[in-house]
Design an enzyme around this catalytic site. Structure first.
Site, PDB file in Angstrom:
ATOM      1  CG  PHE A 113      18.941   0.687   2.157  1.00 55.28           C
ATOM      2  CD1 PHE A 113      19.803   1.081   3.169  1.00 55.28           C
ATOM      3  CD2 PHE A 113      19.215  -0.491   1.476  1.00 55.28           C
ATOM      4  CE1 PHE A 113      20.931   0.332   3.484  1.00 55.28           C
ATOM      5  CE2 PHE A 113      20.333  -1.248   1.786  1.00 55.28           C
ATOM      6  CZ  PHE A 113      21.192  -0.835   2.792  1.00 55.28           C
ATOM      7  CG  HIS A 114      10.992   3.224   1.265  1.00 49.57           C
ATOM      8  ND1 HIS A 114      10.254   4.163   1.956  1.00 49.57           N
ATOM      9  CD2 HIS A 114      10.593   3.296  -0.020  1.00 49.57           C
ATOM     10  CE1 HIS A 114       9.440   4.771   1.098  1.00 49.57           C
ATOM     11  NE2 HIS A 114       9.630   4.268  -0.103  1.00 49.57           N
ATOM     12  CD1 TRP A 150      10.598   2.727  -4.285  1.00 51.00           C
ATOM     13  CD2 TRP A 150      10.762   3.897  -6.187  1.00 51.00           C
ATOM     14  NE1 TRP A 150       9.730   3.789  -4.190  1.00 51.00           N
ATOM     15  CE2 TRP A 150       9.805   4.529  -5.354  1.00 51.00           C
ATOM     16  CE3 TRP A 150      11.022   4.469  -7.432  1.00 51.00           C
ATOM     17  CZ2 TRP A 150       9.111   5.677  -5.718  1.00 51.00           C
ATOM     18  CZ3 TRP A 150      10.338   5.616  -7.800  1.00 51.00           C
ATOM     19  CH2 TRP A 150       9.395   6.208  -6.943  1.00 51.00           C
ATOM     20  NE  ARG A 190       5.855  -4.395  -4.780  1.00 49.51           N
ATOM     21  CZ  ARG A 190       5.836  -3.236  -4.164  1.00 49.51           C
ATOM     22  NH1 ARG A 190       5.675  -3.171  -2.858  1.00 49.51           N
ATOM     23  NH2 ARG A 190       5.942  -2.105  -4.833  1.00 49.51           N
ATOM     24  CD  GLU A 238       9.432  -1.533  -0.904  1.00 45.02           C
ATOM     25  OE1 GLU A 238       9.182  -1.006  -1.993  1.00 45.02           O
ATOM     26  OE2 GLU A 238       8.575  -1.749  -0.030  1.00 45.02           O
ATOM     27  CG  ASN A 283       0.312  -1.987  -2.796  1.00 44.57           C
ATOM     28  OD1 ASN A 283      -0.146  -1.084  -2.095  1.00 44.57           O
ATOM     29  ND2 ASN A 283       1.542  -1.970  -3.264  1.00 44.57           N
ATOM     30  CD  GLU A 284       2.098   1.462  -5.863  1.00 48.04           C
ATOM     31  OE1 GLU A 284       2.999   0.703  -6.238  1.00 48.04           O
ATOM     32  OE2 GLU A 284       2.299   2.627  -5.500  1.00 48.04           O
ATOM     33  CD  GLU A 305       1.955   2.885  -0.737  1.00 44.46           C
ATOM     34  OE1 GLU A 305       3.047   3.063  -1.325  1.00 44.46           O
ATOM     35  OE2 GLU A 305       1.286   1.868  -0.852  1.00 44.46           O
TER      36      GLU A 305
HETATM   37  C1  GAL Z   1       4.765   1.826  -3.427  1.00 44.14           C
HETATM   38  C2  GAL Z   1       4.185   0.530  -2.925  1.00 44.14           C
HETATM   39  C3  GAL Z   1       4.630   0.243  -1.515  1.00 44.14           C
HETATM   40  C4  GAL Z   1       6.107   0.432  -1.380  1.00 44.14           C
HETATM   41  C5  GAL Z   1       6.434   1.833  -1.797  1.00 44.14           C
HETATM   42  C6  GAL Z   1       7.877   2.181  -1.640  1.00 44.14           C
HETATM   43  O1  GAL Z   1       4.755   1.918  -4.810  1.00 44.14           O
HETATM   44  O2  GAL Z   1       2.792   0.564  -2.970  1.00 44.14           O
HETATM   45  O3  GAL Z   1       4.266  -1.071  -1.190  1.00 44.14           O
HETATM   46  O4  GAL Z   1       6.759  -0.488  -2.197  1.00 44.14           O
HETATM   47  O5  GAL Z   1       6.104   1.996  -3.145  1.00 44.14           O
HETATM   48  O6  GAL Z   1       8.107   3.507  -2.076  1.00 44.14           O
END
Ligand code: GAL
Length: 689
Positions: free
Chosen positions: A360-361, A318, A119, A358, A157-158, A310
């Site tokens: 495992f998030h 990550w 991404r 993601e 996003n970010e 978030e």
């Molecule tokens: C943020 C991001 C999200 C997702 C998240 C995972 O930095 O905006 O899309 O990736 O981390 O922790």
């Protein structure tokens, strides 16, 4: 008190505190949507961010659009009373964009192209990317501006991409022309007389691509500024397309102390401040960085409420080793943001992904389903936020400011600095921690901000400081304020050029002390405080200082090494106010002595008697005192005399009453009604500005 107005109010007036997550239902068959909605209602979710990564679904090919699924989704959410933060999907362009327009892809300093398959694969200055991003934004805004579910807009996003490609080089030259007006002025600002770097035509100017040795520091500084502006322009371009069609507030999700963009500039252009923050459960003290980041948001928002957009219910995916949160930590982490001015608790994401990078998030709903500890904790937090709903819209201004500047951060961490051991963030935390231990909140603000509503201003690390800002700080101190300035501050001008004369030249009168050499240390040196039985050591940094005015006196002096006997910490009576300067990297105990003295000078009292335990957070929002135990053991806290005199206080969450001496259970939270003020009632101080 005049605080910044903010677009969040339009939303929270109707909903109370916001609770929700990124919701990415395009990852699931449509039959699961009703179950998602039922779970949202069970948890008390009232807002979801939709569409952040939906570009390929919305526009599977150039010229082909597919909005049916989003129509159905927004209708379903509206029918169930769940508000939507509608995102433009521009953070993750579909593969066709990079395939058809390879120039839209970013390149690294060594020319490597960053391809699709992940991404963020766009160059902020690419015209092909911008055209495509604005086209999808325009379609979304036209279609959903009037949709009853849409409460706010979320751009990208970010935003944080950086590229060194040829189109970026052209845009960088235009930016430099706007900033400096001529090539001669660029040569002067960059000091190109050094190392034979003089430019003879604009075409020669490049981003700081991979080079044999250290770059020109001002070229690097300007490229940071330029990239930050390019990202802001992207935000503004999408925002303006949305604003031309829709009336809801527009923002983007920031990343706290993110090095890549100057958020004071973003704060001016967003309708309210939105931020993402991920506490690291493997680092027990990471709540302190979270608190500082929340206080940055408070400062960016000008003391008005902001939105935690978030965070994680448990582990992220990550970090190298992704530790899960202990039971109860989700609640205390989330309520810390509310305590520090957020009107929202939102997570990434609502339902855990089964596939993709993601998977495992953690999420609000784990893959294991609703019969899980995490989902039960989510539901119970939803109930807490209902109890706290009266806080929505409550401003959260502070009497203490911390000055912070992205320009200075970029300039001071250039590879040619005297030492890489005096990190900006380390210094910020070192000066912030003693305030945390005494239960004080701050606003992190830009050095050019008006200081009139503050009593104490800290500048832990301001290597680059403009003359006007230095003068304003001096005028504010002289009118009765108290300032604390950390080492290696006031050194450079806006171009990163070092000022001539004894340092810090622009602050010399206010501080009453000047120096002639920065002396990074090979071995620790001892620092002795005049009136404290404290054995402190500076580990990495010292400055060769001498007293400059009669009104100044050393609070601490070097007690070993070549500077032995010379001042290390100096306090000065400047006009009606006080200033403190530390010419060393001092241990936490020594910084605490400085901060304690400055709090006394500023006549600020603490809500606690003594110091808080190192895992307990105390924050005041409106009439409420939040006490948050970030540790897995019980903790005793003793509130101050004023609070004792007020008798037992009621906890908003449990309805129980508590004495001023109380015990917090592991990960416990109390929200006590409080009549305490951190202002000393005897204080007559009237600051100018
Ligand atoms: C943020 C991001 C999200 C997702 C998240 C995972 O930095 O905006 O899309 O990736 O981390 O922790």
């Amino acid at each position: 008190m005049q605080l910044r107005s903010h677009g969040l109010k339009n939303v929270t007036d109707g909903t109370g505190l916001l609770f929700g997550a990124d919701y990415n239902p395009e990852q699931w068959p449509e039959q699961t949507w009703p179950e998602d909605i039922a779970l949202m209602k069970r948890a008390g979710v009232n807002i979801v961010t939709v569409g952040v990564f939906s570009w390929a679904r919305l526009q599977p090919e150039e010229g082909q659009w597919n909005f049916g699924w989003l129509d159905r989704l927004l209708d379903l959410l509206a029918d169930n009373g769940i508000r939507v933060c509608l995102a433009t999907p521009t953070a993750s362009p579909p593969p066709w964009l990079g395939h058809h327009y390879p120039d839209s892809l970013p390149t690294t300093p060594d020319g490597t192209t960053l391809w699709y398959g992940s991404r963020n694969q766009f160059s902020p200055s690419s015209s092909a990317y911008r055209a495509a991003a604005l086209a999808v934004t325009s379609r979304l805004a036209s279609r959903y501006a009037g949709h009853p579910a849409v409460a706010m807009w979320h751009v990208g996003n970010e935003l944080g991409q950086i590229s060194y490609d040829d189109e970026t080089a052209v845009a960088f030259r235009s930016w430099l022309l706007r900033r400096y007006g001529s090539l001669d002025a660029v040569n002067t600002a960059w000091g190109t007389a050094f190392w034979s770097q003089g430019y003879s035509s604009w075409e020669e100017i490049l981003p700081p691509r991979t080079a044999p040795y250290m770059h020109n520091p001002t070229q690097v500084l300007d490229f940071h500024r330029f990239t930050s502006e390019a990202l802001l322009e992207l935000f503004m371009a999408e925002r303006d397309v949305i604003r031309s069609r829709a009336e809801q507030p527009v923002t983007t999700n920031l990343m706290g102390f993110f090095r890549g963009a100057d958020y004071f500039r973003f704060a001016k252009e967003t309708d309210f401040i939105g931020n993402n923050h991920y506490v690291d459960p493997a680092q027990p003290q990471s709540w302190e960085t979270a608190a500082l980041t929340h206080d940055l948001c408070r400062g960016l928002a000008g003391g008005a409420p902001w939105m935690l957009m978030e965070s994680a219910t448990s582990a992220v995916s990550w970090r190298g080793h992704n530790v899960a949160k202990d039971p109860g930590a989700l609640r205390v982490d989330s309520l810390s943001a509310i305590a520090r001015g957020s009107d929202a608790v939102c997570y990434f994401q609502f339902r855990q992904s089964a596939f993709g990078a993601e998977r495992f998030h953690s999420a609000m709903v784990p893959l294991a389903g609703a019969d899980t500890r995490v989902f039960r904790e989510v539901c119970s937090l939803g109930a807490d936020l209902q109890e706290l709903r009266l806080l929505a819209g409550t401003p959260a201004p502070s009497r203490i400011a911390v000055l912070f500047d992205w320009d200075s951060w970029w300039a001071s961490e250039s590879p040619d600095r005297p030492s890489n051991r005096l990190g900006v963030m380390d210094q910020l935390l070192a000066y912030y921690r003693p305030l945390l231990r005494r239960g004080h909140c701050v606003e992190v603000i830009h050095p050019s901000s008006p200081l009139g509503r503050f009593d104490l201003v800290l500048a832990p690390s301001l290597f680059l400081l403009g003359e006007k800002d230095a003068e304003a700080l001096g005028a504010w101190v002289s009118a009765g304020g108290t300032a604390v300035v950390g080492p290696f501050s006031g050194v450079a001008d806006a171009n990163g050029h070092l000022r001539s004369g004894r340092h810090p030249a622009v602050l010399a009168d206010m501080l009453g002390v000047t120096g002639e050499e920065w002396r990074p240390l090979a071995n620790p040196v001892r620092v002795a405080f005049a009136h404290e039985p404290l054995e402190a050591e500076a580990l990495s940094w010292s400055e060769d200082l001498r007293i400059h005015t009669a009104s100044a006196s050393p609070v601490a002096s070097f007690a070993s090494g070549p500077l032995s006997g010379q001042p290390a910490v100096v306090r000065n009576n400047y006009g009606k106010g006080w200033s403190w300067y530390a010419g060393a990297d001092l241990p936490q105990s020594a910084v605490a002595v400085i901060i304690e003295g400055a709090l006394r000078d500023a006549r600020l009292t603490s809500a606690v008697a003594g110091e808080l335990p190192s895992d307990v957070e105390l924050a005041q929002r409106g009439d409420y005192l939040f006490l948050l135990n970030h540790g897995d053991g019980s903790r005793r806290v003793e509130l101050n005399e004023h609070l004792k005199a007020g008798g037992p206080s009621l906890d908003l969450l449990s309805g129980t009453t508590h004495e001023a001496e109380l015990t917090l259970p592991p990960y416990g939270v109390l929200v006590l009604k409080n009549s305490h003020t951190t202002e000393d009632p005897t204080s007559q101080q009237q600051n100018g500005n």
